[in-house]
Scaffold this motif. Structure first.
Motif, PDB file in Angstrom:
ATOM      1  N   TYR A  37      17.084  21.512  86.557  1.00  0.00           N
ATOM      2  CA  TYR A  37      18.421  22.455  86.806  1.00  0.00           C
ATOM      3  C   TYR A  37      18.734  22.426  88.264  1.00  0.00           C
ATOM      4  O   TYR A  37      17.585  22.707  89.061  1.00  0.00           O
ATOM      5  N   GLN A  39      20.349  25.119  91.057  1.00  0.00           N
ATOM      6  CA  GLN A  39      21.002  26.533  91.276  1.00  0.00           C
ATOM      7  C   GLN A  39      21.582  26.534  92.844  1.00  0.00           C
ATOM      8  O   GLN A  39      20.671  26.800  93.652  1.00  0.00           O
ATOM      9  N   ARG A  43      24.430  30.798  92.744  1.00  0.00           N
ATOM     10  CA  ARG A  43      23.578  31.272  91.475  1.00  0.00           C
ATOM     11  C   ARG A  43      23.729  30.519  90.278  1.00  0.00           C
ATOM     12  O   ARG A  43      22.690  30.902  89.329  1.00  0.00           O
ATOM     13  N   GLN A  44      24.774  29.975  89.708  1.00  0.00           N
ATOM     14  CA  GLN A  44      24.940  29.352  88.592  1.00  0.00           C
ATOM     15  C   GLN A  44      23.972  28.486  88.402  1.00  0.00           C
ATOM     16  O   GLN A  44      23.718  27.358  89.274  1.00  0.00           O
ATOM     17  N   MET A  45      23.312  28.280  87.171  1.00  0.00           N
ATOM     18  CA  MET A  45      22.100  27.191  86.797  1.00  0.00           C
ATOM     19  C   MET A  45      23.153  26.140  86.244  1.00  0.00           C
ATOM     20  O   MET A  45      23.769  26.304  85.081  1.00  0.00           O
ATOM     21  N   LEU A  47      22.887  22.335  84.684  1.00  0.00           N
ATOM     22  CA  LEU A  47      21.936  21.125  84.244  1.00  0.00           C
ATOM     23  C   LEU A  47      22.067  19.863  84.908  1.00  0.00           C
ATOM     24  O   LEU A  47      23.505  19.464  85.002  1.00  0.00           O
ATOM     25  N   PHE A  91      15.184  23.604  89.729  1.00  0.00           N
ATOM     26  CA  PHE A  91      13.939  23.954  88.794  1.00  0.00           C
ATOM     27  C   PHE A  91      13.786  22.905  87.729  1.00  0.00           C
ATOM     28  O   PHE A  91      14.656  22.474  87.328  1.00  0.00           O
TER      29      PHE A  91
END
Lengths: 116, 112
Positions: A37, A39, A43-45, A47, A91
């Protein structure tokens, strides 16, 4: 218990170059999925890419590809032709199966800086 | 189709105050999740709900309660906020035919 480890807190890459982010995991399960992921500062996660453990072929999404080594429990992300917009936290995540509900475990993240 | 929405986006509380973080999804997903994100810690699961009417503890449930009000909504409540609960909170959902989670925009909570 499953764990996900990202050993590189921060990485830098020159624009247009290639960078590889590392991720290792520990599990005793044979069926699972792995994810990367992104970011950004918003702040938006988001994919980036996913890999099924039962597939030997490495997943690819445009400039993003993974090197999945199941025996070594390694799942690295390669970003080719890096762009300024790739700068973000990345992440690595593991999805196992627990009591019929998929639980996800995230690594601590790697901050990627892209240098102009 | 808004995906996963969270309210509020920002909140400041005093120690001991209570509040509820709201989450809703319009993708008809069964599973919903609450995470907190702290510097150097990644995302840690607080609670999850496999389906309407069920909830289960995650890795860090202490100090929180949840309610799966219906299929769309999954709220997170802090009964007595503590400074250690200062964090960014993310809600996520996952459908029955996908292994991918979809995240809301997050709520930045500060407890003074």
């Amino acid at each position: 218990a499953q764990t996900v480890t990202q050993s590189q807190p921060e990485m830098s890459v020159q624009e247009a170059e290639t960078v590889t982010l590392s991720c290792t995991y520990d599990t005793s399960e044979s069926d699972y999925y792995l994810f990367w992921y992104k970011q950004p500062p918003s702040r938006q996660m988001i994919l980036v890419i996913r890999q099924e453990a039962y597939k030997q072929q490495n997943a690819t999404e445009n400039r993003f590809s993974v090197n999945f080594q199941k025996a070594a429990k390694s799942f690295s992300l390669k970003i080719s032709d890096s762009q300024l917009g790739d700068a973000a936290m990345y992440f690595c995540a593991y999805r196992g199966f627990n009591s019929g509900t998929y639980k996800y475990i995230f690594g601590t993240g790697t901050r990627l800086k892209v240098l102009a | 189709n808004a995906g996963v929405t969270q309210t509020p986006k920002f909140q400041v509380l005093k120690t001991g105050q209570s509040m509820t973080l709201q989450c809703a999804q319009d993708m008809n997903h069964n599973s919903m999740y609450w995470y907190r994100q702290d510097p150097g810690m990644g995302l840690r699961l607080i609670y999850y709900s496999a389906s309407e009417g069920t909830t289960d503890k995650g890795e860090v449930p202490n100090g929180y309660n949840v309610s799966r009000l219906n299929k769309r909504e999954f709220s997170l409540r802090l009964e007595s906020a503590a400074p250690s609960q200062t964090s960014v909170y993310f809600c996520a959902s996952r459908g029955p035919n996908t292994d991918t989670q979809y995240f809301g925009p997050g709520t930045r909570l500060t407890v003074l």
